[in-house]
Every structure is written in C-alpha cells, then in structure tokens.
Design an enzyme around this catalytic site. Structure first.
Site, PDB file in Angstrom:
ATOM      1  N   SER A 209      15.051  47.383 -36.695  1.00  0.00           N
ATOM      2  CA  SER A 209      15.940  48.381 -37.312  1.00  0.00           C
ATOM      3  C   SER A 209      16.047  48.101 -38.800  1.00  0.00           C
ATOM      4  CB  SER A 209      17.312  48.339 -36.629  1.00  0.00           C
ATOM      5  OG  SER A 209      18.110  49.422 -37.042  1.00  0.00           O
ATOM      6  N   ASN A 210      17.036  48.628 -39.462  1.00  0.00           N
ATOM      7  CA  ASN A 210      17.224  48.365 -40.895  1.00  0.00           C
ATOM      8  C   ASN A 210      18.702  48.378 -41.238  1.00  0.00           C
ATOM      9  OD1 ASN A 210      18.002  51.187 -41.645  1.00  0.00           O
ATOM     10  ND2 ASN A 210      15.961  51.580 -40.827  1.00  0.00           N
ATOM     11  N   ALA A 211      19.026  48.197 -42.529  1.00  0.00           N
ATOM     12  CA  ALA A 211      20.415  47.958 -42.935  1.00  0.00           C
ATOM     13  C   ALA A 211      21.242  49.236 -43.094  1.00  0.00           C
ATOM     14  CB  ALA A 211      20.428  47.168 -44.244  1.00  0.00           C
ATOM     15  N   SER A 212      20.677  50.395 -42.795  1.00  0.00           N
ATOM     16  CA  SER A 212      21.441  51.635 -42.991  1.00  0.00           C
ATOM     17  C   SER A 212      22.663  51.687 -42.079  1.00  0.00           C
ATOM     18  CB  SER A 212      20.532  52.833 -42.694  1.00  0.00           C
ATOM     19  OG  SER A 212      21.298  54.010 -42.594  1.00  0.00           O
TER      20      SER A 212
END
Ligand code: CTP
Length: 399
Positions: A209-212
């Site tokens: 996933s990512n930091a959004s």
C-alpha cells in the site's frame, strides 16, 4: 439589490456580546436586498437586544429556545431550509462550544446539525481573543471549513483599545454574499472524486500500500457538496470519516476502484482523481498466511489498470482533473501525465519525505494545457480544496 443576496435564505446566530445591537443593522440590510432572514438568539443575546427588534426587521418569528412552542425542534428545519449561517457576534464561549461539539441551546444545536457553510465573526475583549484556548478553537473551526471573519482593532466596550471589535457590516455582508455565490457554483452538477490508497494483498494479512489517507479527496468532496454538487466519493481504506451528505462507495484494490470508476465516474460533469493507486499488484494471492523459511521471498508484481487514463479515454464532456505525486522534476512529469491521460488540468503534489500525505499543510499548483499554471499556495487541506474548486470553476468558465 445585490444579486447574490436576493432570494436567499440566511440564518443569523446572535450571541451575547455588546456588538449584538449591530446585527440589527445587518439584518435590515439583508432584508432590503431580498433575503429571507431567520434569527436565532442565545439567552445572553437577549440581555443586549430584544427579540422584538429582530422579529420586526425580518417579519418572522425569532428563535431563542429549543422549546419554543408550538414547534418543538426548529433547529433541524432552520438549518435545512437555509443556505448559509452567520454567527455574529460570536463569543469566546459559543466558539468553544462549536469547536468541541457542545449543543446545549438552540444556536449550538442548530450549528451541530448544519451541513451548510458556517461563517463565524468573533467579537470579544482582546485578552479573551488572544487566549490560547480561543486561538486553538478558532484554528479547529477553520480546519473544519468554517470561515472566520476576523475582528478589527479599535475601541472596545472595556474602554480600552485593542483587537476584538466585530468586523464592520460591509465585511459581514460580503462574507455572506460570497458564501451564497460559492454555494451555487456546482449546483446540479455531478462531481466524482477518487481518494485514499489502494491495498494489494499477497496473503490474507499482508499487502502492498502507500501513505495516502484520503484527506485531500475527503476535503474536496465536502467542499464540492457545500457548493451544491451531487458528489460521489470513491474512497479507499482509511480511518478518516467520509463527509456527511456525500454518497461514498468503498474500494480496497485498484481493480475495484477501476470497476467503480467506470460505473460511476463516466458521464460526471467533473472528476477529480486524488487516489494514490498502486501501479502494481502481486501476481498471486496465497489463501493462507505465507510461512517464513530461510529463503528470500519473491513476489511477482503485475501492472494494475490506470483508472484515470481509462476515464480519459471515455472523457466526453467531463472536466477531468488528476493529481501528480512527484518527488523530482515535478512540472515536467505532471505535464506529461496531463497530456497522456487526456486531462483538463493536473495538480502537482510534492511528495518528497511523505509530504502531502495525512493531515497538516500541503503545497499545490494547478497546471493545464498551453502552459497554464496557478499556484494554490501552502495551506491546510480544507483551504486548498476551496482554492482548487475556485480555480476549476474559473477554468471551466473560460472553456
Ligand atoms: N492514477 C489512476 N490509476 C493508476 C495510477 C494513477 O487513476 N493506476 C491517477 C491518480 O489518481 C492521479 C494520477 O493518475 O490522479 C497520477 O498518479 P501518479 O501516481 O502521480 O502517476 P502515475 O500515472 O502512477 O505515474 P508514475 O507512477 O510513473 O508517477
């Protein structure tokens, strides 16, 4: 007659401060410009001005209590029918209650139920205005999208000079007129916003996933709804709450977002893609938890569909806005995406060191074909959402 005011429905919330009498003048001006004005007074306000003053000016009942007979709960109706609320003068006490969700009288209850723009015009002694509690409470309200009409410096009721005088009538009038005009800019339009990260799992408990956090897209959805749009928010996995009054559809993976976007975003008047979509997903997903061994783990990643590019291919009359998350050579990369995905505009978002994710301030610029560029500046996400929608409104007008 001011066109922005004529035919509008306004609620004025009057609190107990010496400046309460000045709201009689504003009420009269609004009525003369064609507004229908409902006045809610706190118990303390009634010590400074009589309700009869306002009911005479508005030719409507004035509301002072949750228990005004014959209507037992006027607060919901009042804020449903109105287009904007101005709280003036706003005392330190009412500001504190608003900031913390306390609803112990008609005005604070109505404000808690309100889904329309709220303008707050503080007036109080300078020491109270500058107290850290008041400063923080006003910052909280600003961050939630309330507009604050700052008080002015001058002679105060305590016979001393300082900051804390209620802003003059012209500024209150302009704030109301602008909020009403803004509230019409997306009336009847379909706006679809994608927001948040995607999660691409390779076993039942592990994912890429990512930091959004979806904060920008949520702020945009709230602001577009306040401006009259019919908003659909396609929202990924996040702990943040979607705004009230917005149709929210949830996704986890890029492929789910792709399906939702093709079903709901095509044909919208405006699409804003803020989602941080994973470009790859694991080729295989194990049904059971992968057990570790002494070997390295190799996960083969395959390409995900590009949601925004797919919308670009089916663009029609939609005004399509992308976000470009960049760590280097920002403008060149963003302009390349603008052209490749057939966008009308793209927002450049500097994401070096995870900047631009989560709460807090961000710095954005909007680019459009033909070297168009507008700085949206550095600000909180609510403020940036408002500036971006202003810019989109202007750009669409010039097309
Ligand atoms: N986007 C999308 N679907 C994807 C990838 C991106 O809809 N699979 C959208 C994003 O929501 C954003 C825009 O495309 O509005 C640009 O996203 P960004 O991650 O900056 O660019 P990419 O196209 O993924 O290119 P790169 O990873 O090479 O920077």
């Amino acid at each position: 007659m001011d066109r922005r005011i004529d035919g509008s429905r306004v609620v004025l919330g009057v609190c107990g401060g010496i400046a309460a009498y000045k709201i009689a003048g504003l009420t009269s001006t609004l009525v003369q410009h064609g507004a229908t004005v409902d006045v809610i007074m706190t118990a303390e306000a009634e010590r400074f001005v009589g309700a009869l003053t306002f009911s005479s000016l508005t030719a409507r009942p004035v509301y002072t209590s949750l228990w005004d007979a014959p209507e037992r709960i006027p607060h919901i109706r009042l804020v449903r029918e109105a287009q904007v609320i101005l709280v003036a003068p706003a005392t330190a006490n009412t500001i504190a209650k608003l900031a913390h969700g306390i609803a112990d009288d008609l005005l604070t209850t109505a404000l808690l139920a309100a889904r329309i723009p709220v303008i707050v015009a503080p007036a109080m002694n300078s020491a109270m205005y500058e107290h850290p509690a008041t400063v923080e409470n006003l910052a909280l309200l600003r961050a939630r999208g309330y507009e604050i009409v700052e008080p002015e410096r001058g002679f105060l009721a305590e016979r001393e000079s300082g900051i804390g005088r209620l802003a003059p009538e012209e500024r209150l009038f302009e704030a109301l007129a602008n909020a009403l005009a803004r509230g019409e800019t997306f009336r009847g339009e379909r706006v679809t916003i994608t927001a948040g990260p995607t999660r691409e799992a390779f076993d039942p408990i592990r994912f890429v996933s990512n930091a959004s956090t979806g904060a920008t897209g949520i702020a945009l959805a709230r602001e577009a709804a306040l401006r009259g749009a019919e908003v659909t928010l396609l929202l990924g996995p996040t702990h943040l709450e979607p705004p009230a009054g917005v149709r929210t559809l949830r996704f986890t993976t890029a492929e789910q977002l792709y399906d939702l976007a093709l079903a709901h975003a095509v044909g919208s008047d405006v699409v804003i893609a803020t989602a941080a979509v994973a470009d790859w997903r694991p080729h295989e997903r194990s049904e059971t938890k992968l057990k570790k061994s002494d070997d390295d783990l190799h996960v083969r990643m395959v390409r995900n569909p590009d949601v925004l590019a797919a919308l670009g291919e089916r663009k029609g009359a939609t005004f399509l806005v992308g976000f470009a998350a960049e760590t280097d050579d920002h403008e060149a990369h963003a302009r390349e995406k603008l052209a490749r995905k057939h966008l009308d505009a793209i927002v450049v978002n500097d994401v070096r060191d995870e900047r631009g994710f989560g709460p807090g301030e961000n710095t954005l610029a909007l680019l459009w074909p033909g070297d168009g560029r507008r700085e949206l500046g550095t600000a909180g996400k609510t403020m940036l959402a408002a500036r971006l929608l202003d810019a989109i409104t202007e750009l669409r007008r010039t097309r």
